[in-house]
Design a protein around this motif. Sequence first.
Motif, PDB file in Angstrom:
ATOM      1  N   ARG A 137      10.811   7.788 -11.275  1.00  0.00           N
ATOM      2  CA  ARG A 137      12.290   7.052 -11.064  1.00  0.00           C
ATOM      3  C   ARG A 137      11.486   5.740 -10.040  1.00  0.00           C
ATOM      4  O   ARG A 137      11.122   6.800  -8.630  1.00  0.00           O
ATOM      5  N   VAL A 138      12.421   4.777  -9.906  1.00  0.00           N
ATOM      6  CA  VAL A 138      12.202   3.747  -9.067  1.00  0.00           C
ATOM      7  C   VAL A 138      12.205   4.394  -7.461  1.00  0.00           C
ATOM      8  O   VAL A 138      11.665   3.644  -6.813  1.00  0.00           O
ATOM      9  N   ASP A 139      13.599   4.716  -8.084  1.00  0.00           N
ATOM     10  CA  ASP A 139      14.385   4.538  -6.509  1.00  0.00           C
ATOM     11  C   ASP A 139      13.454   5.846  -5.764  1.00  0.00           C
ATOM     12  O   ASP A 139      13.321   5.108  -4.415  1.00  0.00           O
ATOM     13  N   ALA A 140      13.285   6.993  -6.214  1.00  0.00           N
ATOM     14  CA  ALA A 140      12.473   7.825  -5.085  1.00  0.00           C
ATOM     15  C   ALA A 140      11.585   7.406  -5.094  1.00  0.00           C
ATOM     16  O   ALA A 140      10.491   7.385  -4.068  1.00  0.00           O
ATOM     17  N   LYS A 142       8.693  -1.424 -13.507  1.00  0.00           N
ATOM     18  CA  LYS A 142       8.163   0.214 -12.554  1.00  0.00           C
ATOM     19  C   LYS A 142       6.863  -0.260 -14.279  1.00  0.00           C
ATOM     20  O   LYS A 142       6.115   0.112 -13.440  1.00  0.00           O
ATOM     21  N   GLU A 143       6.489  -0.600 -15.027  1.00  0.00           N
ATOM     22  CA  GLU A 143       5.720  -1.008 -15.672  1.00  0.00           C
ATOM     23  C   GLU A 143       4.385  -1.625 -15.314  1.00  0.00           C
ATOM     24  O   GLU A 143       3.631  -0.962 -14.988  1.00  0.00           O
ATOM     25  N   GLU A 144       5.339  -2.454 -14.519  1.00  0.00           N
ATOM     26  CA  GLU A 144       3.664  -3.001 -13.478  1.00  0.00           C
ATOM     27  C   GLU A 144       3.235  -2.373 -13.073  1.00  0.00           C
ATOM     28  O   GLU A 144       2.572  -2.486 -12.047  1.00  0.00           O
ATOM     29  N   LEU A 145       4.269  -1.511 -11.825  1.00  0.00           N
ATOM     30  CA  LEU A 145       3.577  -0.531 -11.509  1.00  0.00           C
ATOM     31  C   LEU A 145       2.631   0.239 -11.325  1.00  0.00           C
ATOM     32  O   LEU A 145       1.511   0.268 -10.282  1.00  0.00           O
ATOM     33  N   ALA A 177       0.987  -1.176   0.167  1.00  0.00           N
ATOM     34  CA  ALA A 177      -0.373   0.043   0.261  1.00  0.00           C
ATOM     35  C   ALA A 177       0.498   0.936  -0.363  1.00  0.00           C
ATOM     36  O   ALA A 177       0.376   2.749  -0.594  1.00  0.00           O
ATOM     37  N   ALA A 178       1.923   1.456   0.732  1.00  0.00           N
ATOM     38  CA  ALA A 178       2.937   2.460   0.983  1.00  0.00           C
ATOM     39  C   ALA A 178       3.473   2.815  -0.110  1.00  0.00           C
ATOM     40  O   ALA A 178       3.303   3.524  -1.102  1.00  0.00           O
ATOM     41  N   ILE A 179       4.111   1.248  -1.361  1.00  0.00           N
ATOM     42  CA  ILE A 179       4.532   1.582  -2.816  1.00  0.00           C
ATOM     43  C   ILE A 179       3.269   1.839  -3.802  1.00  0.00           C
ATOM     44  O   ILE A 179       4.111   2.987  -4.106  1.00  0.00           O
ATOM     45  N   LEU A 180       2.581   1.796  -3.305  1.00  0.00           N
ATOM     46  CA  LEU A 180       1.211   2.310  -4.281  1.00  0.00           C
ATOM     47  C   LEU A 180       0.513   3.526  -4.270  1.00  0.00           C
ATOM     48  O   LEU A 180       1.186   4.312  -5.487  1.00  0.00           O
ATOM     49  N   ALA A 185       8.505   5.153  -0.088  1.00  0.00           N
ATOM     50  CA  ALA A 185       7.505   4.247   0.645  1.00  0.00           C
ATOM     51  C   ALA A 185       7.755   3.367   1.436  1.00  0.00           C
ATOM     52  O   ALA A 185       7.505   2.942   2.632  1.00  0.00           O
ATOM     53  N   GLY A 186       9.517   3.970   1.998  1.00  0.00           N
ATOM     54  CA  GLY A 186      10.185   3.634   3.190  1.00  0.00           C
ATOM     55  C   GLY A 186      10.632   2.202   2.709  1.00  0.00           C
ATOM     56  O   GLY A 186      10.681   1.409   4.119  1.00  0.00           O
ATOM     57  N   ALA A 187      10.327   1.686   1.642  1.00  0.00           N
ATOM     58  CA  ALA A 187      10.960   0.003   1.710  1.00  0.00           C
ATOM     59  C   ALA A 187      12.195   0.521   0.404  1.00  0.00           C
ATOM     60  O   ALA A 187      12.704   1.043  -0.115  1.00  0.00           O
TER      61      ALA A 187
END
Length: 220
Positions: A42-45, A64-67, A23-26, A50-52
């Motif tokens: 950016r995936v890193d950002a 990245k595309e699936e996210l 949920a945090a990543i979303l 998200a703290g992950a």
Amino acid sequence: MAPAPPKEPGAPKRTRNSARTKAAILASGREEFAARGFEGARVDAIADRAGANKRLLYHYFGNKEELYRAVLLDAYQEIRRGERALSLDQYDPAQAMDRLVRFTFRHFLANPWFPRLLGTENIENARFLKTMPDIKALHSPLVGQIAAIIERGNSAGIFRRDVDPVQLYISIAALGFFYVSNTATLSVIFERDLTSMAMVQEREAHAVQMVLDYLKTREG
């Protein structure tokens, strides 16, 4: 047999709350994609916000595309849940339409990231949305619900029958979407603070009146 050694105090076993992490990543992803678009995100950002760690992000979402697809789907699911919670079939046709218009307007107002995210996907020519089979199923009940309200209103003698529910919903969404996504420029052009509570309330009432006036039966 010797007893097991006692556990060391102060070292509780760490458990991973996968649902909370996802949920945090979303939530982080929707902010990043809405602010920077798909290409600029950016995936890193996203992982940092998200703290992950990035490894967990890839574990849950693949790439990245699936996210991005997951963020889009979650955004549409959120607004559909809100619409279902309105229980529009419990209200008379005019009240039901009033509630739908107000909810749609307020959803855009409360979630300014949503118009930006949709803007990003339109820049991409909906190339990700086209690959998401769940989207059509999400929208079908809404179209059916609007059609039912129109039919009930027509039976009661207050709504026209010749109304396309898809066209009507596009108009309802546009009345809120354009206002929220263009507040900054319109405030400068017309020298009014469109973010003020008075202006927001005036706009919401205007949107409701426009829709209800359009739906009224034509006399003569």
